[in-house]
Design a protein around this motif. Structure first.
Motif, PDB file in Angstrom:
ATOM      1  N   LEU A 151      48.051  13.852   5.820  1.00  0.00           N
ATOM      2  CA  LEU A 151      46.790  14.190   6.488  1.00  0.00           C
ATOM      3  C   LEU A 151      46.010  12.914   6.801  1.00  0.00           C
ATOM      4  O   LEU A 151      45.449  12.769   7.897  1.00  0.00           O
ATOM      5  CB  LEU A 151      45.951  15.127   5.618  1.00  0.00           C
ATOM      6  N   GLY A 152      45.970  11.995   5.854  1.00  0.00           N
ATOM      7  CA  GLY A 152      45.306  10.722   6.108  1.00  0.00           C
ATOM      8  C   GLY A 152      45.919   9.980   7.286  1.00  0.00           C
ATOM      9  O   GLY A 152      45.205   9.400   8.121  1.00  0.00           O
ATOM     10  N   GLN A 153      47.227  10.027   7.386  1.00  0.00           N
ATOM     11  CA  GLN A 153      47.914   9.378   8.505  1.00  0.00           C
ATOM     12  C   GLN A 153      47.558  10.046   9.832  1.00  0.00           C
ATOM     13  O   GLN A 153      47.361   9.363  10.844  1.00  0.00           O
ATOM     14  CB  GLN A 153      49.426   9.418   8.288  1.00  0.00           C
ATOM     15  N   VAL A 154      47.476  11.371   9.828  1.00  0.00           N
ATOM     16  CA  VAL A 154      47.117  12.098  11.053  1.00  0.00           C
ATOM     17  C   VAL A 154      45.729  11.676  11.534  1.00  0.00           C
ATOM     18  O   VAL A 154      45.528  11.372  12.720  1.00  0.00           O
ATOM     19  CB  VAL A 154      47.165  13.625  10.812  1.00  0.00           C
ATOM     20  N   ILE A 155      44.767  11.660  10.629  1.00  0.00           N
ATOM     21  CA  ILE A 155      43.403  11.275  11.002  1.00  0.00           C
ATOM     22  C   ILE A 155      43.364   9.844  11.512  1.00  0.00           C
ATOM     23  O   ILE A 155      42.696   9.526  12.504  1.00  0.00           O
ATOM     24  CB  ILE A 155      42.444  11.463   9.802  1.00  0.00           C
ATOM     25  N   LEU A 230      43.184   8.724   1.605  1.00  0.00           N
ATOM     26  CA  LEU A 230      42.807   7.358   2.006  1.00  0.00           C
ATOM     27  C   LEU A 230      44.007   6.437   2.056  1.00  0.00           C
ATOM     28  O   LEU A 230      44.115   5.588   2.951  1.00  0.00           O
ATOM     29  CB  LEU A 230      41.760   6.805   1.038  1.00  0.00           C
ATOM     30  N   ASP A 231      44.913   6.570   1.095  1.00  0.00           N
ATOM     31  CA  ASP A 231      46.111   5.728   1.093  1.00  0.00           C
ATOM     32  C   ASP A 231      46.936   5.974   2.357  1.00  0.00           C
ATOM     33  O   ASP A 231      47.443   5.029   2.979  1.00  0.00           O
ATOM     34  CB  ASP A 231      46.963   6.017  -0.147  1.00  0.00           C
ATOM     35  N   GLY A 232      47.068   7.252   2.735  1.00  0.00           N
ATOM     36  CA  GLY A 232      47.787   7.569   3.963  1.00  0.00           C
ATOM     37  C   GLY A 232      47.077   7.012   5.182  1.00  0.00           C
ATOM     38  O   GLY A 232      47.708   6.453   6.093  1.00  0.00           O
ATOM     39  N   VAL A 236      48.154   3.422   8.100  1.00  0.00           N
ATOM     40  CA  VAL A 236      48.198   3.419   9.552  1.00  0.00           C
ATOM     41  C   VAL A 236      47.074   2.584  10.129  1.00  0.00           C
ATOM     42  O   VAL A 236      47.248   1.851  11.116  1.00  0.00           O
ATOM     43  CB  VAL A 236      48.121   4.868  10.082  1.00  0.00           C
ATOM     44  N   ASN A 237      45.884   2.704   9.523  1.00  0.00           N
ATOM     45  CA  ASN A 237      44.688   2.056  10.070  1.00  0.00           C
ATOM     46  C   ASN A 237      43.870   1.459   8.929  1.00  0.00           C
ATOM     47  O   ASN A 237      42.946   2.103   8.425  1.00  0.00           O
ATOM     48  CB  ASN A 237      43.844   3.088  10.842  1.00  0.00           C
TER      49      ASN A 237
END
Length: 239
Positions: A151-155, A230-232, A236-237
């Protein structure tokens, strides 16, 4: 996206099957008369799920004002041009995001009804089959650490693309068959990526989770869940 003029205002549509849609079909009444309402989502206002004669399921939503203004003026907005209306602006953004492969519902159509200097509006989008909003999901079962990470990566991918979500909260995230979707892009826009608004977006989401957890102490959300998100995100960002 195409736009046509109607006796009441304008209709914009993206999905070919909506080319002949009428203003009346943006009211739940006609769907109820055909026994075509197959569900609803009740929050501050009701969103309707309707089944078309081509067996598609659409989500019908009216634009309502919130806050103190909404107590005086429930659903009228000042008209400055069709492309600046809430509905057409959201439909346009969704079309762009969907074409670029972002995880958003497919945009269908929007309706704008004119009344002098004011307008009212509605939007129809695709119903994501089997989806639950994240609050509904977490009230039933937890999701895994890996899913929080994803989910963190998606955001983060939305943010890297400059996608600003004006109301990023737990109920505007859907989970369907292991895929996360963001919904409700009213007042959203494409912006120059910037750490300040991106962090503000994350802060808003965290407040939302904490608020929902306060309402439902058994909600499957914790500091560890947020850290995984947050880790995800940072994979990515990096903030």
């Amino acid at each position: 996206m195409q736009i046509k003029t109607t006796p009441l205002g304008h209709i914009a549509w993206c999905e070919p099957s909506a080319a002949n849609i009428t203003p009346e079909e943006f009211s739940v009444d006609i769907w109820q008369s055909q026994n075509a309402v197959v569900g609803q989502s009740t929050g501050r206002y009701t969103t309707w799920f309707v089944k078309t004669d081509t067996s598609q399921t659409w989500v019908l939503r009216h634009y309502w004002r919130g806050g103190l203004v909404g107590k005086i003026n429930r659903d009228s907005y000042f008209y400055t041009g069709i492309k600046q209306t809430r509905a057409v602006a959201e439909l346009t953004l969704l079309e762009t995001l969907h074409q670029q492969g972002f995880a958003v519902p497919r945009p269908i159509a929007a309706n704008v009804t004119r009344c002098g200097l004011w307008y009212r509006a509605d939007i129809i989008i695709e119903h994501v089959a089997g989806a639950k909003d994240l609050v509904a999901q977490l009230s039933l079962n937890p999701i895994t650490d890996q899913q929080w990470y994803e989910l963190g990566q998606v955001i983060a991918k939305f943010h890297l693309g400059g996608v600003y979500h004006a109301d990023l909260n737990a109920k505007n995230i859907l989970l369907a068959q292991q895929t996360f979707y963001l919904i409700d892009f009213d007042r959203g826009e494409i912006r120059q990526p910037d750490k300040r608004w991106q962090q503000a977006n994350l802060n808003r989401l965290l407040r939302s989770f904490n608020k929902e957890h306060g309402k439902q102490p058994k909600l499957a959300f914790s500091a560890q869940c947020w850290q995984q998100l947050l880790d995800g995100y940072r994979s990515v960002n990096p903030l």
